[in-house]
Write a protein that holds these residues in place. Sequence first.
Motif, short mmCIF file in Angstrom:
data_model
loop_
_atom_site.label_atom_id
_atom_site.label_comp_id
_atom_site.label_asym_id
_atom_site.label_seq_id
_atom_site.Cartn_x
_atom_site.Cartn_y
_atom_site.Cartn_z
N ARG A 11 46.20 -44.64 89.34
CA ARG A 11 47.46 -43.96 89.02
C ARG A 11 47.56 -43.73 87.52
N ASP B 279 50.39 -43.75 84.48
CA ASP B 279 51.70 -44.36 84.28
C ASP B 279 52.34 -44.01 82.95
N SER C 171 48.80 -46.04 80.03
CA SER C 171 47.41 -46.47 80.09
C SER C 171 46.48 -45.47 79.39
N ARG D 284 45.45 -46.21 85.42
CA ARG D 284 45.59 -47.60 85.84
C ARG D 284 44.80 -47.74 87.14
N VAL E 82 43.66 -55.79 87.70
CA VAL E 82 44.27 -54.53 87.30
C VAL E 82 43.81 -54.21 85.88
N VAL F 9 52.58 -47.66 90.56
CA VAL F 9 52.74 -48.15 89.20
C VAL F 9 54.04 -47.65 88.59
N TYR G 206 54.75 -52.27 85.65
CA TYR G 206 54.21 -53.02 86.79
C TYR G 206 53.14 -52.22 87.52
N ALA G 207 52.23 -52.96 88.13
CA ALA G 207 51.40 -52.46 89.23
C ALA G 207 51.91 -53.13 90.49
N ARG H 68 52.48 -55.64 83.42
CA ARG H 68 51.49 -55.26 82.41
C ARG H 68 51.46 -56.30 81.29
N ALA I 124 55.30 -42.26 88.17
CA ALA I 124 55.92 -43.44 87.56
C ALA I 124 57.29 -43.13 86.96
#
Length: 498
Positions: free
Chosen positions: A180, A182, A185, A189, A205, A233, A237-238, A281, A381
Amino acid sequence: VVVAVPWGRGRALSSQARTQSTTLEWRYERAAWEAGYETEVREEAGRRVTCEALPSDLTGTYYRNGPARFVTAGSEQVVHPFDGDGMVLGVTFPGDGSAFVRHRFVRTEDDSPRGPGRTFGNAKPLWRGMPKNCANTNVLHAGGRLFALWEQGAPYELDPRTLETIGPLEAFPSLAAHFRKDGRSRGVRAFSYSPVPLLGTDIQVFDFDGRDKTRLRRELVPGVFGLFHDLAVTPDYAVFAAAPTRFSWRKAASCFVGATAVGACIDFDRETTTKFVLVPRDATEPVRYVDSGEAHFTFHYANAYRDEDRLVLDIVKSPTVALAAGRRAQPVWRTIDFENDIAMSTLWRYVLDPAKATVLDAYEICDRYLEFPIVDPRVSARPHRFVWAATGASARRPAPLQGLIRLDLDARQPPQLWFPEPHQFCGEPCFVPAAPPEGAPPEGSGYILVVLFDARRRTSDLLVFDAAALDAGPTAVLPLGSSLSHGLHGLFVPDLSF
């Protein structure tokens, strides 16, 4: 179709939701669907196709991966569709009314009669090695490099132009099939997971930019033999849905000697609830487990986002996991009973409180059978209004994925449905943002791309839809010149041309 609608984004969510409903029933030809797994597929090194109806602002390259070879090099019939060797399709749009089309098999490891078996069928003794990495599930483009992904194996690098296989990325012994973006990143991610006998499932992750990965978190999810096919994501958070799946030790001996496929050893515990695993994260924050209150399974997520102190999560949920795995004499697609063997999967929304690790609200967004949900990638996201997905012919029961659906979660517009002829089948839709006019483009302005398999003509086409008018039908039909098997996942890389 029944669409349950929140009272509005940014305000209190209520389980007493407004609804819209349609009850469109379509039809499909069973033999035509089966042909999508038995078609002889030839490779295409590359050719130009003209289609004047292609939008001029549709510029870039569409890639799609999926199982396509259903007979092994040892002339053994592959019996489960997830076990076919991967073939990647590439379609490049230069924006001049033409397209550059090619498709090739991913050259993975040897599958001779003395080699390893497959995950869901074609079992072999485990001393011959773990099941084959078929590289047949998804594609990832990052850092100018293209990779074919599988569920639990090394990604295979491909040449982005020719699709020739370069080889496995040895630095990544395991990379899951989904990833994903987000907004934070480097690249995407991504994650990997590995069941740990008697303990649980290890999840890692990380950020991946096509060259290097930066591990963000590692967590052992206790008590589950994880099937974490996808993730959602937010910038913080994931999110994973840890379903109550277990490894059946009573089947272990049968699996070891090759009498049972690995996938057939996974049981679903209906007496244990599914937990949402929120992996922050920030390494200083604890991983949070949120009990969903019921047992369910999720293959795919539409999107997730933060709404003040809440986390909103849209998922495709089913009451159990149905893998149809085992040691079979006949291929699954010839014997499966959709109504009895396939779990009903529908789109749901969960509203979570990460701080208190509780579910604030949960309701069904759409009660029609669907899969492969997507949103406009510009709102990945972030709060979203629209969801597109593939759907079946029946309004109330599982059926082969065949048509497309567009859902307006703000309920300003009724659901849009489009179906091809009964002998034609579509798979996962792919959203391509339109070239932005002056100012910020509105969510949902763009195109939907999807591959259509036509069993009668024994050929496939790439369809282009106006994403805002799905029910009007395709605005362009690009003949691919070959009969491509039912695929799985794909992506669009803007402005990538050759």
